[in-house]
Design an enzyme around this catalytic site. Sequence first.
Site, mmCIF file in Angstrom:
data_model
loop_
_atom_site.group_PDB
_atom_site.id
_atom_site.type_symbol
_atom_site.label_atom_id
_atom_site.label_comp_id
_atom_site.label_asym_id
_atom_site.label_seq_id
_atom_site.Cartn_x
_atom_site.Cartn_y
_atom_site.Cartn_z
ATOM 1 N N LYS A 85 0.728 -1.337 -0.087
ATOM 2 C CA LYS A 85 0.095 0.067 -0.035
ATOM 3 C C LYS A 85 0.837 1.208 0.059
ATOM 4 O O LYS A 85 2.000 1.229 0.632
ATOM 5 C CB LYS A 85 -0.727 0.064 1.336
ATOM 6 C CG LYS A 85 -1.922 0.967 1.243
ATOM 7 C CD LYS A 85 -2.706 1.018 2.648
ATOM 8 C CE LYS A 85 -3.878 1.835 2.885
ATOM 9 N NZ LYS A 85 -4.453 1.755 4.114
ATOM 10 N N SER A 160 -9.293 2.452 3.609
ATOM 11 C CA SER A 160 -8.512 3.353 2.889
ATOM 12 C C SER A 160 -7.565 2.256 1.965
ATOM 13 O O SER A 160 -6.876 2.668 1.113
ATOM 14 C CB SER A 160 -7.393 4.159 3.527
ATOM 15 O OG SER A 160 -6.691 3.364 4.514
ATOM 16 N N SER A 184 -9.669 0.263 7.946
ATOM 17 C CA SER A 184 -9.155 0.299 6.424
ATOM 18 C C SER A 184 -8.544 -0.770 5.980
ATOM 19 O O SER A 184 -8.277 -1.068 4.806
ATOM 20 C CB SER A 184 -8.033 1.412 6.307
ATOM 21 O OG SER A 184 -8.428 2.580 6.599
#
Length: 473
Positions: A85, A160, A184
């Site tokens: 990520k 997220s 997230s």
Amino acid sequence: MTTSEELTRVHAFRDDALGEHDAVGLAAAIRRGEVGAAEAARDAAERVREVEERLHAVQVHVDAPIPVAGGVGVGAFAGVPTFVKDNTDHRGLPTGHGSAAFTPRAARRDAPFVRQFLSSGVTVLGKTRLPEFGFSPTTEYEGAEPVRNPWHTDHSAGGSSGGSAALVAAGAVPIAHANDGGGSIRIPAACCGLVGLKPTRGRVVPNAQSRQLPIDLVSDGIVSRTVRDSAAFLAAAETYRRNPKLPPVGLVEGPSERRLRIGFLTDSPNGVPTDAATRAAVTETAHTLERLGHTVQPVELAIDPRFTEDFLVYWGLLSFLLGVTGRTLGTDFDRRRMDGLSRGLRETYLEHWRRTPGVLRRLKRTTEAYAAAFRGLDLILTPVLAHTTPRIGHLSPAVPYPTLVERILAYVAFTPINNVVGTPSISVPAASTTEDGLPIGVMLSGRPGGERTLLEAAFALEAERPFRRIQDA
């Protein structure tokens, strides 16, 4: 004839080196010599290219896989292609945090978690997109294409860790890195029909961005298509570094014979009602657990009525601190270029900063309410989100801040409690879906250090009603 479902659903499953393997299955095939690691990386890169023009999930895609120290053959996921990520440093790749407020520069070293993740043997193909600084529960932007849900591209992939979830759900890679500071990992897992385990605080190495904060909200992990991949990740992480303050988990490989007492909660403790489809999915899961021999009973989680307001102020503190320290990310950092959600959160904090001591005190006391709810219980079952996956635009940072934050708080009504308390929880797909065929996630939460019990229960649900597959839908 092309159907509307074929126009809105995106996946890359086919007869190549990856096939329909999960990460455990692909690593086993590589160890047996049935598939080469280079072949798996090549085919994964091709799958990513195939879905990316419609999903927009990738921030950085490297030209050649990044070699793993020690070479292929080391670790539980040796040779498995994956992504990191883009809020976590991987040496040689820029870290952009999803923000247009600065120009990212290449990281000089791996973040501590990346070193832990690489120890499992994964092959990194690049970095996935996230909303600015991971603040939003959807991966959308003011001036760029959103990350789209592979089950229905008109809908959000969550946030997220939306880029990671979109790639895994679409079959581009078996697993991908995710992290969770308010939901997230679990939110995009719920949106995209995946398994998302948020570990206990301290189970994996501390997150580089959050460990210095008054309350460390963030845990790193992965999103996966199977429970066994999430279990194998946790066992591999523990092999690299085990926290002696927590009970060991080991490799969980299936359900337990132990009968559990499970609390059942459909509406959020902060008073946010749950929509009918989500309520039905959680109720159906409760009935499944009862059929498996577990005791399921209603439970109350009596958190402070000011929890949501306090969490919003703390969330604003994080945005304020980023605005102050942003030049450490890039010398051209300009907080005026932060998006509408980030700016609004910062203004929220500036309006209420004098309340910070009370906010921190009350948030930390949530631990007591959580422990009280667990008296006599092993797990608590809830929705992941208060309503089903919204369409693109509903939670866009371009929406005026007062409306946007109201919508977010009416959506993210369950997950932040585990971040504040530091307890583990897991999102798994429910048996039912929305009218549009989108997945609905349900969440099991445990006691501190209780990942083994969570995984055993998730294995039982997966065995009883195998998770729906996008390639079969």
